[in-house]
Write a protein that holds these residues in place. Sequence first.
Motif, short mmCIF file in Angstrom:
data_model
loop_
_atom_site.label_atom_id
_atom_site.label_comp_id
_atom_site.label_asym_id
_atom_site.label_seq_id
_atom_site.Cartn_x
_atom_site.Cartn_y
_atom_site.Cartn_z
N ASP A 13 0.83 -1.21 0.00
CA ASP A 13 0.00 0.00 0.00
C ASP A 13 0.87 1.26 0.00
O ASP A 13 0.64 2.19 -0.79
N GLY A 14 1.85 1.30 0.90
CA GLY A 14 2.71 2.48 1.02
C GLY A 14 3.44 2.76 -0.29
O GLY A 14 3.56 3.91 -0.73
N ALA A 15 3.96 1.69 -0.91
CA ALA A 15 4.71 1.86 -2.16
C ALA A 15 3.80 2.38 -3.26
O ALA A 15 4.17 3.29 -4.01
N SER A 16 2.57 1.83 -3.34
CA SER A 16 1.71 2.29 -4.44
C SER A 16 1.23 3.72 -4.18
O SER A 16 1.14 4.51 -5.11
N GLU A 17 0.99 4.08 -2.92
CA GLU A 17 0.62 5.48 -2.62
C GLU A 17 1.71 6.45 -3.09
O GLU A 17 1.43 7.54 -3.58
N ALA A 18 2.97 6.05 -2.89
CA ALA A 18 4.08 6.97 -3.22
C ALA A 18 4.62 6.76 -4.63
O ALA A 18 5.53 7.48 -5.06
N GLY A 19 4.09 5.75 -5.34
CA GLY A 19 4.57 5.49 -6.71
C GLY A 19 5.95 4.87 -6.76
O GLY A 19 6.71 5.09 -7.71
N HIS A 20 6.29 4.09 -5.74
CA HIS A 20 7.59 3.40 -5.74
C HIS A 20 7.36 1.90 -5.94
O HIS A 20 6.28 1.39 -5.63
N PRO A 21 8.40 1.17 -6.36
CA PRO A 21 8.29 -0.29 -6.35
C PRO A 21 8.13 -0.78 -4.90
O PRO A 21 8.58 -0.10 -3.97
N VAL A 22 7.51 -1.94 -4.73
CA VAL A 22 7.29 -2.47 -3.38
C VAL A 22 8.63 -2.92 -2.79
O VAL A 22 9.35 -3.68 -3.44
N PRO A 23 8.97 -2.46 -1.59
CA PRO A 23 10.23 -2.94 -1.00
C PRO A 23 10.13 -4.43 -0.68
O PRO A 23 9.04 -4.92 -0.37
N LYS A 24 11.24 -5.12 -0.74
CA LYS A 24 11.24 -6.54 -0.39
C LYS A 24 11.49 -6.66 1.11
O LYS A 24 12.48 -6.13 1.62
N LEU A 25 10.56 -7.33 1.79
CA LEU A 25 10.69 -7.51 3.23
C LEU A 25 11.51 -8.78 3.49
O LEU A 25 11.21 -9.84 2.95
N LEU A 26 12.54 -8.64 4.32
CA LEU A 26 13.42 -9.76 4.65
C LEU A 26 13.24 -10.12 6.12
O LEU A 26 13.26 -9.24 6.98
N ALA A 27 13.11 -11.40 6.38
CA ALA A 27 12.94 -11.86 7.77
C ALA A 27 14.28 -12.02 8.46
O ALA A 27 15.24 -12.54 7.88
N ILE A 28 14.32 -11.57 9.71
CA ILE A 28 15.42 -11.95 10.60
C ILE A 28 14.94 -13.23 11.29
O ILE A 28 13.91 -13.22 11.97
N THR A 29 15.66 -14.31 11.09
CA THR A 29 15.22 -15.60 11.64
C THR A 29 15.68 -15.72 13.09
O THR A 29 14.89 -16.02 13.98
N LEU A 30 16.96 -15.48 13.31
CA LEU A 30 17.53 -15.49 14.67
C LEU A 30 18.78 -14.62 14.61
O LEU A 30 19.59 -14.78 13.69
N LEU A 31 18.91 -13.70 15.54
CA LEU A 31 20.11 -12.85 15.54
C LEU A 31 21.34 -13.73 15.66
O LEU A 31 21.37 -14.66 16.47
N THR A 32 22.35 -13.42 14.86
CA THR A 32 23.55 -14.28 14.88
C THR A 32 24.35 -14.09 16.17
O THR A 32 25.26 -14.86 16.45
N SER A 33 23.99 -13.08 16.95
CA SER A 33 24.65 -12.92 18.25
C SER A 33 24.14 -13.95 19.26
O SER A 33 24.72 -14.14 20.32
N LEU A 34 23.03 -14.64 18.92
CA LEU A 34 22.51 -15.69 19.80
C LEU A 34 23.07 -17.03 19.34
O LEU A 34 23.18 -17.29 18.14
N ASN A 35 23.42 -17.87 20.29
CA ASN A 35 23.95 -19.20 19.94
C ASN A 35 23.00 -20.29 20.45
O ASN A 35 21.94 -20.00 21.02
N SER A 36 23.41 -21.55 20.25
CA SER A 36 22.55 -22.68 20.65
C SER A 36 22.23 -22.62 22.13
O SER A 36 21.13 -22.95 22.56
N ARG A 37 23.22 -22.17 22.91
CA ARG A 37 23.03 -22.12 24.37
C ARG A 37 21.96 -21.09 24.74
O ARG A 37 21.06 -21.39 25.52
N SER A 38 22.03 -19.89 24.13
CA SER A 38 21.02 -18.88 24.49
C SER A 38 19.65 -19.30 23.98
O SER A 38 18.62 -19.02 24.62
N LEU A 39 19.62 -19.99 22.84
CA LEU A 39 18.33 -20.46 22.31
C LEU A 39 17.68 -21.43 23.30
O LEU A 39 16.50 -21.32 23.64
N ALA A 40 18.49 -22.38 23.81
CA ALA A 40 17.95 -23.41 24.69
C ALA A 40 17.68 -22.89 26.11
O ALA A 40 16.61 -23.12 26.66
N PHE A 41 18.65 -22.15 26.67
CA PHE A 41 18.55 -21.82 28.11
C PHE A 41 17.90 -20.47 28.38
O PHE A 41 17.19 -20.33 29.36
#
Length: 243
Positions: A109-137
């Motif tokens: 909606d925002g892109a079409s209102e402003a006449g821009h191409p739609v931005p591509k939304l990228l997911a952050i799955t898990l911050l790379t600063s977190l490791n297996s230990r922080s995920l589990a504990f």
Amino acid sequence: MRSEERVADRIIVPLDVPTQAQAIALVEQLPQVSFWKVGLELFVSTGPGILAELKARQKKIFLDLKLHDIPNTLAGACRAVARHGVDLVTIHATAGREALKAAQTAAQDGASEAGHPVPKLLAITLLTSLNSRSLAFDLKIPLELPEYALHMALLAQESGLAGAVCSPQEVEHLRQTCGHEFLLVCPGVRPTWAESGDQRRTLTPHAALQARANYLVIGRPITNAADPPAAFERICAELVGAG
Ligand code: C5P
């Protein structure tokens, strides 16, 4: 074989500096860079003015704000971001299915209102600063880290997002599962001749493109080099024929 010009367009250089003047100095020092990443530090200091400066120079923009909120608020932010005409934006996949879908619709909606191409939304799955230990504990998530990252990428894909940010070590696995249309953007990329700094699980730019990343985010090997334009050209030359 890919031309050097096209591989250059697959390298995103982060503007990891605190002021607009420093950011513009970097952009002017590296005219061959077509794609720049604006992160939280710079965006909070400059506001959207930095986006207008980059657009005025015909640069592509990866706005790495790692947005995360309830559906209504996330949608409002994505609508506003899309009005600035940026190309890529990051959102935490943990915002959940409803929020991710609302974000995608609002960006359109925002892109079409402003006449821009739609931005591509990228997911952050898990911050790379977190490791297996922080995920589990700390987060009490009972999945192995690669399984969790893949699960979050699939949630983002099912919710209509265009892609995800991932470590170069994960890219091959995600590509196999998410298919060739899903955008995969990799930081943590290091040429053999550069210091790894605080990045741990790195691949070379050539190996990351061969593992089928779409874009590589490469900062300090270029921006901290004695001769940044030469470092950028050296990486481009190493990439010709990859990916
Ligand atoms: O200097 P360097 O190549 O390590 O810069 C990588 C850029 O990518 C930085 O802006 C960093 O914040 C960002 N980034 C990262 N790892 C992630 C997501 C973003 O290094 N998982």
